[in-house]
Design a protein around this motif. Structure first.
Motif, mmCIF file in Angstrom:
data_model
loop_
_atom_site.group_PDB
_atom_site.id
_atom_site.type_symbol
_atom_site.label_atom_id
_atom_site.label_comp_id
_atom_site.label_asym_id
_atom_site.label_seq_id
_atom_site.Cartn_x
_atom_site.Cartn_y
_atom_site.Cartn_z
ATOM 1 N N ALA A 199 1.077 -1.167 0.488
ATOM 2 C CA ALA A 199 0.223 0.080 -0.011
ATOM 3 C C ALA A 199 0.950 0.821 -0.297
ATOM 4 C CB ALA A 199 -0.738 -0.612 0.889
ATOM 5 N N GLN A 252 -6.602 2.521 -0.959
ATOM 6 C CA GLN A 252 -6.360 3.250 0.214
ATOM 7 C C GLN A 252 -7.323 4.936 0.138
ATOM 8 O OE1 GLN A 252 -2.548 4.721 1.763
ATOM 9 N NE2 GLN A 252 -1.749 4.171 0.158
ATOM 10 N N ARG A 253 -8.117 5.651 0.453
ATOM 11 C CA ARG A 253 -8.507 6.863 -0.229
ATOM 12 C C ARG A 253 -8.503 7.461 1.890
ATOM 13 N NH1 ARG A 253 -14.426 6.327 -2.047
ATOM 14 N NH2 ARG A 253 -14.619 8.623 -0.761
ATOM 15 N N HIS A 254 -7.658 9.227 1.500
ATOM 16 C CA HIS A 254 -7.747 10.017 2.041
ATOM 17 C C HIS A 254 -8.600 10.938 1.774
ATOM 18 C CE1 HIS A 254 -5.418 12.016 5.368
ATOM 19 N NE2 HIS A 254 -5.294 13.091 4.349
ATOM 20 N N ASP A 298 -13.267 1.234 1.546
ATOM 21 C CA ASP A 298 -12.552 0.719 2.472
ATOM 22 C C ASP A 298 -11.623 0.204 1.979
ATOM 23 O OD1 ASP A 298 -13.816 2.119 4.950
ATOM 24 O OD2 ASP A 298 -15.088 0.000 4.733
ATOM 25 N N PRO A 299 -10.178 0.038 2.636
ATOM 26 C CA PRO A 299 -9.395 -0.999 1.854
ATOM 27 C C PRO A 299 -9.881 -2.249 1.600
ATOM 28 C CG PRO A 299 -8.554 0.553 3.455
ATOM 29 C CD PRO A 299 -9.258 0.706 3.946
#
Length: 214
Positions: A18, A149-151, A174-175
């Motif tokens: 990741a 992932q997302r942020h 979500d992952p």
């Protein structure tokens, strides 16, 4: 999806896997001049005995029929780093896809596989476009879109459209959330990546894996 993947092998290097999305280069082929997409690329093949073999680095090509915006040329992207491409997580993902897609097409003995690391960024008031070409097909047989992932991201909703123009939509949040696409049967697209907080970095990381009969 994590449980499904784990049936095909270990995910023991997932944190390193990741984190490798932090080392992607800007996609310089965007006709819209956007600087919101980073990516790396690698090609594999499944041979008649079922082995998954990394292929020499090569360009990604889509015809204009499938990508009217950026297609029609050979696009050379930086290769996926060797320790990521050959690592436990990537190999498990590829084995899972091989077994699943092989079940859907049991007569196919060999496959051409492309893997794409994508990061779509949004900066301040500028949104990122996961699919700037709009609703599209990839010109392959099957596609896996796996969220890494997302942020700080709002939206980025996946839309699936059937040939009779019926849409369904969902958001990978979500992952390990994933979309599995039968490319001959449906179109797909993703709405823009927008930041929740414009003052902070916003990005959406996905791995896209495509299988094409070879």
């Amino acid at each position: 999806m994590q449980k499904v993947l784990a049936q095909s092998g270990p995910l023991s290097d997932w944190p390193i896997f990741a984190a490798s999305w932090n080392d992607l280069s800007i996609d310089n082929y965007m006709v819209d001049k956007g600087r919101y997409r980073r990516r790396r690329h690698a090609v594999y093949a499944v041979n008649e005995s079922g082995e998954i073999l990394r292929q020499p680095h090569q360009p990604h090509y889509q015809s204009l029929d499938y990508n009217w915006l950026n297609g029609g040329i050979e696009r050379w992207f930086d290769p996926i780093a060797l320790h990521i491409a050959d690592g436990a997580s990537m190999q498990t993902i590829l084995r899972c896809c091989r077994d699943l897609f092989g079940t859907l097409a049991p007569s196919v003995r060999t496959w051409h596989i492309e893997t794409h690391q994508f990061r779509i960024e949004a900066h301040g008031d500028e949104v990122g476009q996961p699919t700037p070409e709009g609703m599209h097909r990839d010109g392959v047989d099957y596609v896996l879109v796996l969220l890494i992932q997302r942020h700080n991201v709002a939206s980025a909703t996946t839309i699936i459209r059937t040939v009779d123009q019926t849409d369904c939509s969902f958001t990978l949040t979500d992952p390990f959330d994933a979309a599995l696409v039968d490319d001959a049967r449906v179109y797909h697209g993703v709405t823009p990546v927008e930041p929740l907080d414009p003052a902070s970095p916003a990005y959406r990381d996905v791995l896209v894996v495509t299988f094409r009969k070879f």
